[in-house]
Motif scaffolding. Structure first.
Motif, PDB file in Angstrom:
ATOM      1  N   ASP A 198      39.432  32.364   9.861  1.00 31.38           N
ATOM      2  CA  ASP A 198      40.571  32.720  10.824  1.00 31.38           C
ATOM      3  C   ASP A 198      41.700  33.326  10.565  1.00 31.38           C
ATOM      4  O   ASP A 198      42.570  34.064  10.959  1.00 31.38           O
ATOM      5  N   CYS A 199      42.357  32.334   9.555  1.00 33.69           N
ATOM      6  CA  CYS A 199      43.523  33.082   8.677  1.00 33.69           C
ATOM      7  C   CYS A 199      43.288  34.571   8.354  1.00 33.69           C
ATOM      8  O   CYS A 199      44.009  35.127   8.116  1.00 33.69           O
ATOM      9  N   LEU A 200      42.321  34.732   7.312  1.00 33.24           N
ATOM     10  CA  LEU A 200      42.452  36.259   7.113  1.00 33.24           C
ATOM     11  C   LEU A 200      42.450  37.686   7.920  1.00 33.24           C
ATOM     12  O   LEU A 200      42.819  37.799   7.644  1.00 33.24           O
ATOM     13  N   ASN A 201      41.393  36.763   9.623  1.00 38.65           N
ATOM     14  CA  ASN A 201      41.387  37.944  10.379  1.00 38.65           C
ATOM     15  C   ASN A 201      43.029  37.848  10.938  1.00 38.65           C
ATOM     16  O   ASN A 201      42.600  38.944  11.758  1.00 38.65           O
ATOM     17  N   THR A 202      43.907  37.267  10.781  1.00 46.33           N
ATOM     18  CA  THR A 202      44.878  37.323  11.843  1.00 46.33           C
ATOM     19  C   THR A 202      46.089  38.232  10.703  1.00 46.33           C
ATOM     20  O   THR A 202      46.021  38.250  10.475  1.00 46.33           O
ATOM     21  N   PRO A 203      46.564  39.096  12.288  1.00 42.19           N
ATOM     22  CA  PRO A 203      47.416  39.890  12.043  1.00 42.19           C
ATOM     23  C   PRO A 203      48.737  39.050  11.022  1.00 42.19           C
ATOM     24  O   PRO A 203      49.049  37.770  11.789  1.00 42.19           O
ATOM     25  N   GLU A 204      49.768  39.618  10.160  1.00 41.86           N
ATOM     26  CA  GLU A 204      50.332  38.946   9.231  1.00 41.86           C
ATOM     27  C   GLU A 204      51.855  38.446  10.575  1.00 41.86           C
ATOM     28  O   GLU A 204      51.953  37.185  10.555  1.00 41.86           O
ATOM     29  N   ASP A 205      52.308  39.275  11.695  1.00 41.50           N
ATOM     30  CA  ASP A 205      53.117  39.537  12.654  1.00 41.50           C
ATOM     31  C   ASP A 205      52.569  38.006  13.137  1.00 41.50           C
ATOM     32  O   ASP A 205      53.410  36.762  14.279  1.00 41.50           O
ATOM     33  N   GLU A 206      51.653  37.313  13.262  1.00 39.71           N
ATOM     34  CA  GLU A 206      50.902  36.186  14.523  1.00 39.71           C
ATOM     35  C   GLU A 206      50.775  34.993  13.240  1.00 39.71           C
ATOM     36  O   GLU A 206      50.558  34.317  13.979  1.00 39.71           O
ATOM     37  N   ALA A 207      50.744  35.215  12.112  1.00 37.39           N
ATOM     38  CA  ALA A 207      51.083  33.351  11.366  1.00 37.39           C
ATOM     39  C   ALA A 207      52.024  33.348  11.695  1.00 37.39           C
ATOM     40  O   ALA A 207      53.357  33.729  11.334  1.00 37.39           O
ATOM     41  N   LYS A 208      52.578  32.145  12.098  1.00 39.51           N
ATOM     42  CA  LYS A 208      53.711  31.447  12.445  1.00 39.51           C
ATOM     43  C   LYS A 208      54.238  30.667  10.917  1.00 39.51           C
ATOM     44  O   LYS A 208      53.338  29.410  10.610  1.00 39.51           O
ATOM     45  N   HIS A 209      55.317  29.947  10.682  1.00 44.74           N
ATOM     46  CA  HIS A 209      55.916  29.411  10.001  1.00 44.74           C
ATOM     47  C   HIS A 209      56.035  29.486   8.857  1.00 44.74           C
ATOM     48  O   HIS A 209      56.933  29.603   7.879  1.00 44.74           O
TER      49      HIS A 209
END
Length: 134
Positions: free
Chosen positions: A20-31
């Protein structure tokens, strides 16, 4: 069976959170940046995936209307192979035309030189001496 479940459940959670983390776009990762989240998920085996799922990713729809699957769809627009790309094929045709014209010029130059040598040889005497200068 319960002993196996104690190990398999955290392992499955870690795998799910990692993907899930790998498939998440960079701008959607928080903190934190995504790379930091990947290390947290892999280093802190049980706590890392839970923290990622709870606080690491934006779960609401982004303001620009982008959906999570849109990131995957945009990747499909890339060409699989160069021969699928019409621009690449057009550039090959243009390059072939340029090469053909260059080859024709070389052939014409070669014919001209051969004719020049034949004229020079035919004007020479039987001994192969050069024709007299005028």
């Amino acid at each position: 069976m319960l002993r196996a479940l104690i190990y398999l459940l955290p392992f499955a959670l870690t795998i799910y959170a990692f993907i899930d983390c790998l498939n998440t776009p960079e701008d959607e990762a928080k903190h934190l940046p995504k790379v930091a989240w990947v290390f947290i998920i892999l280093l802190f085996w049980v706590v890392g995936p839970i923290v990622w799922l709870a606080a690491g990713k934006m779960r609401e729809v982004p303001a620009d209307g982008r959906t999570p699957s849109e990131w995957h769809r945009s990747r499909r627009n890339r060409w699989v192979a160069p021969d699928d790309n019409p621009d690449f094929l057009k550039s090959l045709k243009d390059e072939n035309k340029k090469d053909e014209s260059l080859l024709k010029d070389w052939e014409a130059d070669l014919r001209r030189r051969e004719d020049e040598l034949k004229r020079r040889d035919s004007g020479a005497g039987p001994e192969g001496s050069a024709p007299p200068a005028s």
